[in-house]
Design an enzyme around this catalytic site. Structure first.
Site, PDB file in Angstrom:
ATOM      1  CB  SER A   1      34.362  36.328 -41.009  1.00 55.92           C
ATOM      2  OG  SER A   1      35.138  35.178 -40.878  1.00 55.92           O
TER       3      SER A   1
ATOM      4  CE  LYS B   1      31.435  31.206 -39.017  1.00 56.45           C
ATOM      5  NZ  LYS B   1      32.044  30.718 -40.203  1.00 56.45           N
TER       6      LYS B   1
ATOM      7  CD1 TRP C   1      38.892  29.342 -41.821  1.00 56.69           C
ATOM      8  CD2 TRP C   1      39.710  27.270 -41.964  1.00 56.69           C
ATOM      9  NE1 TRP C   1      38.722  28.739 -40.598  1.00 56.69           N
ATOM     10  CE2 TRP C   1      39.221  27.463 -40.656  1.00 56.69           C
ATOM     11  CE3 TRP C   1      40.269  26.036 -42.296  1.00 56.69           C
ATOM     12  CZ2 TRP C   1      39.278  26.480 -39.669  1.00 56.69           C
ATOM     13  CZ3 TRP C   1      40.318  25.046 -41.312  1.00 56.69           C
ATOM     14  CH2 TRP C   1      39.831  25.279 -40.019  1.00 56.69           C
TER      15      TRP C   1
ATOM     16  CG  HIS D   1      38.737  35.608 -43.998  1.00 59.66           C
ATOM     17  ND1 HIS D   1      37.547  35.032 -44.359  1.00 59.66           N
ATOM     18  CD2 HIS D   1      38.616  35.940 -42.692  1.00 59.66           C
ATOM     19  CE1 HIS D   1      36.745  35.001 -43.311  1.00 59.66           C
ATOM     20  NE2 HIS D   1      37.369  35.551 -42.284  1.00 59.66           N
TER      21      HIS D   1
HETATM   22  C1  GCU Z   1      37.896  31.610 -37.931  1.00 59.12           C
HETATM   23  C2  GCU Z   1      36.757  30.632 -37.984  1.00 59.12           C
HETATM   24  C3  GCU Z   1      35.766  30.961 -39.099  1.00 59.12           C
HETATM   25  C4  GCU Z   1      35.349  32.406 -39.001  1.00 59.12           C
HETATM   26  C5  GCU Z   1      36.580  33.279 -38.971  1.00 59.12           C
HETATM   27  C6  GCU Z   1      36.296  34.776 -38.774  1.00 59.12           C
HETATM   28  O1  GCU Z   1      38.713  31.441 -39.061  1.00 59.12           O
HETATM   29  O2  GCU Z   1      37.285  29.337 -38.141  1.00 59.12           O
HETATM   30  O3  GCU Z   1      34.618  30.142 -39.002  1.00 59.12           O
HETATM   31  O4  GCU Z   1      34.484  32.736 -40.045  1.00 59.12           O
HETATM   32  O5  GCU Z   1      37.395  32.905 -37.895  1.00 59.12           O
HETATM   33  O6  GCU Z   1      35.308  35.126 -38.147  1.00 59.12           O
HETATM   34  O7  GCU Z   1      37.127  35.570 -39.233  1.00 59.12           O
END
Ligand code: GCU
Length: 423
Positions: free
Chosen positions: A261, A265, A352, A403
């Site tokens: 997540s 990144k 998402w 997720h």
């Molecule tokens: C939020 C955010 C995402 C990210 C996520 C996470 O949903 O919008 O961009 O990847 O958190 O880190 O779980």
């Protein structure tokens, strides 16, 4: 009066007196993905086709520069190195099959980060996964010998966080995300640290990690190009990789950067900047990670930069609603991993993060591997069905479920490590 055009999901929710979950009010309709053209991969900034490795190297520098200036911010030059000390002696765990040890990375008087290491007990050097964790090393395993991290953490009842601090109840709460037994069984090692030790994940406290190390080093970096938390986490991952060099049983030349997540990144940004990582893993990294920005599916640049401004440099928010005009898209970030190994993964219910957008970015990055004389995805042209990984040096899978990062995901990453890094 509410006109038809203005009648969005948000107004409906307001009228009904309900509160929408922030992620509900996004596009999840493939038919509403706008037509888009991706910036071409194998041409230079002036549009001339690249002819060979030297051209690719030059283009690589330009792309890194653009991602730094427009999205993640510039990593300051001249950041101090840390000292690495052992907090404890290696402790046998997993019935003697592994050794667990804790290290401290210290920027004396300024910052410190505790790193938890697991490696096979046989002592031969093995590939090492380097990844940050969300709730402290003590959440990775219930082992009472792991130092309980008392730094600021995001609120989480499930993780035993009370007033932004971990408690004894926090121990082992994230163990399902870290299958240490499987990693050891597949002859790999793990190095992990709490991401908030490098940069606490909130605008109000984000400076309470390694940020002060950059003081005085950013004067020549335009304010809107200065790094945010993703940049700091990425730099932290490289510091951990560098520290692996001195640890017996870890092969730092076969380091794999991994993240889930927001930390996916960060893993991508670390992996493209630091070519000493031999493999890069993005797990459900989504918007500003592996997913194409131009699809406007799920989270968008506008949403992410307004919810999490502290992750990015100031320029990133200027692309809100202007994705089609961005000078880069995320396939170009993935391509910067070439010719090294890359594994991108999605979860089918994690809309998402735009699973299809993550696959399409991987597919659009693949020509970089071929250009450099290797095999990336191989003959893949279509998104695979769930739970059916594809590819060679570039691999992709979309898993059943939502997720998260779980044992199934790790099994695939270990397979990629085995086929690309094991001697
Ligand atoms: C939020 C955010 C995402 C990210 C996520 C996470 O949903 O919008 O961009 O990847 O958190 O880190 O779980």
């Amino acid at each position: 009066m509410i006109t038809r055009r203005a009648f969005t999901a948000t107004t409906l929710a307001t009228l009904l007196g309900t509160r929408l979950h922030a992620q509900d009010d996004a596009n999840y309709d493939e038919a509403k993905v706008p037509p888009y053209t991706l910036p071409p991969l194998l041409v230079d900034a002036a549009g001339r086709p690249l002819r060979g490795r030297d051209d690719w190297q030059a283009r690589r520098v330009e792309l890194l520069d653009t991602f730094a200036a427009q999205m993640y911010g510039r990593t300051p030059r001249g950041l101090a190195a840390c000292t690495v000390t052992a907090i404890d002696a290696p402790v046998p765990v997993l019935d003697g099959r592994a050794l667990r040890q804790q290290l401290r990375l210290d920027w004396v008087g300024k910052a410190s980060v505790d790193v938890l290491v697991y490696r096979p007990a046989h002592g031969r050097r093995v590939p090492v996964f380097v990844g940050l964790n969300y709730y402290g090393n003590h959440a990775v395993d219930p082992d009472p010998g792991i130092v309980l991290n008392r730094r600021w953490m995001r609120a989480s009842e499930a993780n035993g966080i009370v007033q932004h601090r971990a408690t004894e109840r926090s121990r082992g709460t994230m163990a399902r995300r870290w299958p240490v037994d499987l990693i050891i069984e597949r002859d790999c090692a793990l190095m992990t640290a709490y991401y908030g030790d490098f940069a606490p994940d909130d605008p109000a406290v984000v400076r309470d990690g390694i940020a002060p190390l950059a003081d005085g080093l950013q004067d020549r970096i335009p304010v809107r190009e200065r790094w945010g938390a993703i940049g700091m986490w990425a730099w932290g991952l490289s510091q951990m990789r560098a520290a692996a060099t001195g640890v017996p049983g870890l092969d730092a030349s076969r380091a794999i950067v991994i993240g889930h997540s927001r930390l996916g990144k960060a893993a991508l940004w670390a992996g493209v900047q630091d070519e000493a990582f031999a493999m890069v893993v993005s797990n459900d990294s989504g918007c500003a990670g592996a997913a194409l920005s131009r699809r406007i599916y799920g989270e968008t640049i506008g949403r992410i930069t307004s919810s999490f401004p502290h992750w990015f440099c100031g320029n990133a928010a200027s692309w809100a609603g202007r994705e089609a005009e961005m000078p880069v898209d995320q396939h170009q970030l993935l391509a910067l991993v070439a010719p090294r190994a890359l594994h991108v993964a999605s979860a089918v219910d994690d809309r998402w993060a735009d699973p299809r957008g993550e696959f399409l970015a991987t597919l659009a990055a693949d020509p970089a591997w071929r250009f450099l004389g290797g095999t990336g995805l191989g003959d893949v042209t279509e998104m695979p069905p769930v739970d059916a990984p594809v590819g060679r040096r570039v691999r992709y899978h979309v898993r059943t479920g939502g997720h998260d990062i779980n044992r199934y995901d790790w099994t695939q990453y270990l397979e990629t490590a085995k086929s690309t890094l094991h001697k």
